[in-house]
Design a protein around this motif. Sequence first.
Motif, PDB file in Angstrom:
ATOM      1  N   MET A 109       0.866  -1.196   0.000  1.00  0.00           N
ATOM      2  CA  MET A 109       0.000   0.000   0.000  1.00  0.00           C
ATOM      3  C   MET A 109       0.892   1.232   0.000  1.00  0.00           C
ATOM      4  O   MET A 109       1.579   1.504   0.972  1.00  0.00           O
ATOM      5  CB  MET A 109      -0.855  -0.054   1.276  1.00  0.00           C
ATOM      6  CG  MET A 109      -1.401   1.260   1.756  1.00  0.00           C
ATOM      7  SD  MET A 109      -2.962   1.605   0.996  1.00  0.00           S
ATOM      8  CE  MET A 109      -3.417   3.106   1.819  1.00  0.00           C
ATOM      9  N   ASP A 110       0.947   1.952  -1.120  1.00  0.00           N
ATOM     10  CA  ASP A 110       1.873   3.083  -1.112  1.00  0.00           C
ATOM     11  C   ASP A 110       1.191   4.455  -1.166  1.00  0.00           C
ATOM     12  O   ASP A 110       1.852   5.473  -1.334  1.00  0.00           O
ATOM     13  CB  ASP A 110       2.958   2.935  -2.179  1.00  0.00           C
ATOM     14  CG  ASP A 110       2.373   2.714  -3.559  1.00  0.00           C
ATOM     15  OD1 ASP A 110       1.156   2.904  -3.723  1.00  0.00           O
ATOM     16  OD2 ASP A 110       3.134   2.356  -4.473  1.00  0.00           O
ATOM     17  N   GLU A 111      -0.121   4.478  -0.969  1.00  0.00           N
ATOM     18  CA  GLU A 111      -0.805   5.774  -0.888  1.00  0.00           C
ATOM     19  C   GLU A 111      -0.560   6.424   0.472  1.00  0.00           C
ATOM     20  O   GLU A 111      -0.665   7.647   0.604  1.00  0.00           O
ATOM     21  CB  GLU A 111      -2.309   5.618  -1.123  1.00  0.00           C
ATOM     22  CG  GLU A 111      -2.675   5.333  -2.577  1.00  0.00           C
ATOM     23  CD  GLU A 111      -2.463   3.862  -2.985  1.00  0.00           C
ATOM     24  OE1 GLU A 111      -2.104   3.038  -2.109  1.00  0.00           O
ATOM     25  OE2 GLU A 111      -2.629   3.573  -4.175  1.00  0.00           O
ATOM     26  N   THR A 112      -0.278   5.598   1.477  1.00  0.00           N
ATOM     27  CA  THR A 112       0.156   6.125   2.772  1.00  0.00           C
ATOM     28  C   THR A 112       1.639   5.759   2.911  1.00  0.00           C
ATOM     29  O   THR A 112       2.123   4.852   2.240  1.00  0.00           O
ATOM     30  CB  THR A 112      -0.646   5.513   3.946  1.00  0.00           C
ATOM     31  OG1 THR A 112      -0.633   4.089   3.831  1.00  0.00           O
ATOM     32  CG2 THR A 112      -2.084   6.018   3.940  1.00  0.00           C
ATOM     33  N   ARG A 113       2.341   6.466   3.788  1.00  0.00           N
ATOM     34  CA  ARG A 113       3.792   6.249   3.900  1.00  0.00           C
ATOM     35  C   ARG A 113       4.108   4.838   4.396  1.00  0.00           C
ATOM     36  O   ARG A 113       5.021   4.181   3.924  1.00  0.00           O
ATOM     37  CB  ARG A 113       4.348   7.310   4.854  1.00  0.00           C
ATOM     38  CG  ARG A 113       5.851   7.361   4.928  1.00  0.00           C
ATOM     39  CD  ARG A 113       6.275   8.529   5.826  1.00  0.00           C
ATOM     40  NE  ARG A 113       7.715   8.566   6.000  1.00  0.00           N
ATOM     41  CZ  ARG A 113       8.328   9.375   6.863  1.00  0.00           C
ATOM     42  NH1 ARG A 113       7.616  10.213   7.625  1.00  0.00           N
ATOM     43  NH2 ARG A 113       9.633   9.360   6.980  1.00  0.00           N
ATOM     44  N   GLU A 140       4.901  17.073   5.263  1.00  0.00           N
ATOM     45  CA  GLU A 140       3.622  16.636   4.677  1.00  0.00           C
ATOM     46  C   GLU A 140       2.670  16.021   5.687  1.00  0.00           C
ATOM     47  O   GLU A 140       1.465  16.012   5.493  1.00  0.00           O
ATOM     48  CB  GLU A 140       3.885  15.621   3.566  1.00  0.00           C
ATOM     49  CG  GLU A 140       4.885  16.121   2.561  1.00  0.00           C
ATOM     50  CD  GLU A 140       4.437  15.913   1.138  1.00  0.00           C
ATOM     51  OE1 GLU A 140       3.903  14.830   0.862  1.00  0.00           O
ATOM     52  OE2 GLU A 140       4.613  16.846   0.337  1.00  0.00           O
ATOM     53  N   GLN A 141       3.239  15.461   6.748  1.00  0.00           N
ATOM     54  CA  GLN A 141       2.384  14.768   7.715  1.00  0.00           C
ATOM     55  C   GLN A 141       2.086  15.594   8.962  1.00  0.00           C
ATOM     56  O   GLN A 141       1.274  15.196   9.789  1.00  0.00           O
ATOM     57  CB  GLN A 141       3.025  13.429   8.123  1.00  0.00           C
ATOM     58  CG  GLN A 141       4.285  13.571   8.965  1.00  0.00           C
ATOM     59  CD  GLN A 141       5.148  12.319   8.940  1.00  0.00           C
ATOM     60  OE1 GLN A 141       5.189  11.601   7.951  1.00  0.00           O
ATOM     61  NE2 GLN A 141       5.823  12.030  10.037  1.00  0.00           N
ATOM     62  N   THR A 173       1.862   1.290   6.520  1.00  0.00           N
ATOM     63  CA  THR A 173       0.510   0.761   6.703  1.00  0.00           C
ATOM     64  C   THR A 173       0.253   0.543   8.188  1.00  0.00           C
ATOM     65  O   THR A 173       1.020  -0.151   8.860  1.00  0.00           O
ATOM     66  CB  THR A 173       0.336  -0.557   5.927  1.00  0.00           C
ATOM     67  OG1 THR A 173       0.487  -0.276   4.532  1.00  0.00           O
ATOM     68  CG2 THR A 173      -1.032  -1.168   6.175  1.00  0.00           C
ATOM     69  N   LYS A 228       0.804  11.750   5.406  1.00  0.00           N
ATOM     70  CA  LYS A 228       0.077  12.921   4.885  1.00  0.00           C
ATOM     71  C   LYS A 228      -0.898  13.384   5.951  1.00  0.00           C
ATOM     72  O   LYS A 228      -1.679  12.582   6.491  1.00  0.00           O
ATOM     73  CB  LYS A 228      -0.705  12.556   3.626  1.00  0.00           C
ATOM     74  CG  LYS A 228       0.166  12.343   2.414  1.00  0.00           C
ATOM     75  CD  LYS A 228      -0.659  12.413   1.115  1.00  0.00           C
ATOM     76  CE  LYS A 228       0.217  12.111  -0.099  1.00  0.00           C
ATOM     77  NZ  LYS A 228       0.334  10.677  -0.365  1.00  0.00           N
ATOM     78  N   TYR A 252      -4.688  12.337   6.295  1.00  0.00           N
ATOM     79  CA  TYR A 252      -5.099  10.998   6.745  1.00  0.00           C
ATOM     80  C   TYR A 252      -4.926  10.791   8.250  1.00  0.00           C
ATOM     81  O   TYR A 252      -5.365   9.789   8.794  1.00  0.00           O
ATOM     82  CB  TYR A 252      -4.293   9.914   6.014  1.00  0.00           C
ATOM     83  CG  TYR A 252      -4.354  10.010   4.501  1.00  0.00           C
ATOM     84  CD1 TYR A 252      -5.532  10.367   3.843  1.00  0.00           C
ATOM     85  CD2 TYR A 252      -3.227   9.737   3.733  1.00  0.00           C
ATOM     86  CE1 TYR A 252      -5.575  10.455   2.454  1.00  0.00           C
ATOM     87  CE2 TYR A 252      -3.270   9.821   2.345  1.00  0.00           C
ATOM     88  CZ  TYR A 252      -4.443  10.181   1.710  1.00  0.00           C
ATOM     89  OH  TYR A 252      -4.478  10.267   0.352  1.00  0.00           O
TER      90      TYR A 252
END
Length: 236
Positions: free
Chosen positions: A153-157, A221-222, A159, A186, A189
């Motif tokens: 899963m690479d949409e979040t840094r 970003e986060q 999992t 990010k 999220y």
Amino acid sequence: MMSELTIMAGPCAVENREQIRSTAEFLSGLGVKILRGGAFKPRTNPDDFQGLGEEGLKLLRAAADEFGMQVVTEVMDPREIELVSQYADILQVGSRNMHNGPFLKELGRQSKPILLKRGMSATIYEFLQAARYIEKEGNKNIWLCERGVRTFMDETRFTLNLGSIAVLKADSPYPLIVDPSHAAGKSAYVPAMAKGALAAGADGLLIEVHPKPTEALCDKEQALSFEEFSTLMKSL
Ligand code: PEP
Ligand code: MN
């Protein structure tokens, strides 16, 4: 805010006096009792900002003292445990050091509480054995920190697995802090993941907050802005 909830918050890195002082002032106003901020930063790129070192520790301690807060900060090197201990209330072991047995043993000989972050590729078994390295040397004051692991899963840094929260709560006597900031990568999220973590049984949260996220020297970003953080705190 529920009083039994442990919230650790602050910037990824201590950058200057005003940045950490204004963050401490803001957080303490919301009832947050533990201030975070890195002075020794584990950066992927050696050319990136590495933290202010001892100067950062001093700024962090001064900000926390002014607003009656405790300090959690990362120690990266066994040679710096003594130095960091002079300023910190809780010693953080970063994800990249979770597998370092001799380092964990040395931390096991300390009297300060240890915040042990899960290695980014560590199994739950490896994570719990890392806690045992500390515990076996005598220090049983350990807080586990789930901060997400690498998956496809690479949409979040990273999992953040709700199942791991349930398992850690069931299989370990230690309090569990969840870090949705590094897991998400990010800011958008972070709130959903923070709420999910608490619903799954976490004892507390570690959240990155910065007075000006777009100008942060590390993990911008986060980082939540003050406004985003206060909205999240109200919703908890
Ligand atoms: C941090 O908390 O600042 C940090 C570097 O986190 P991790 O070790 O989980 O990557
Ligand atoms: Mn960070």
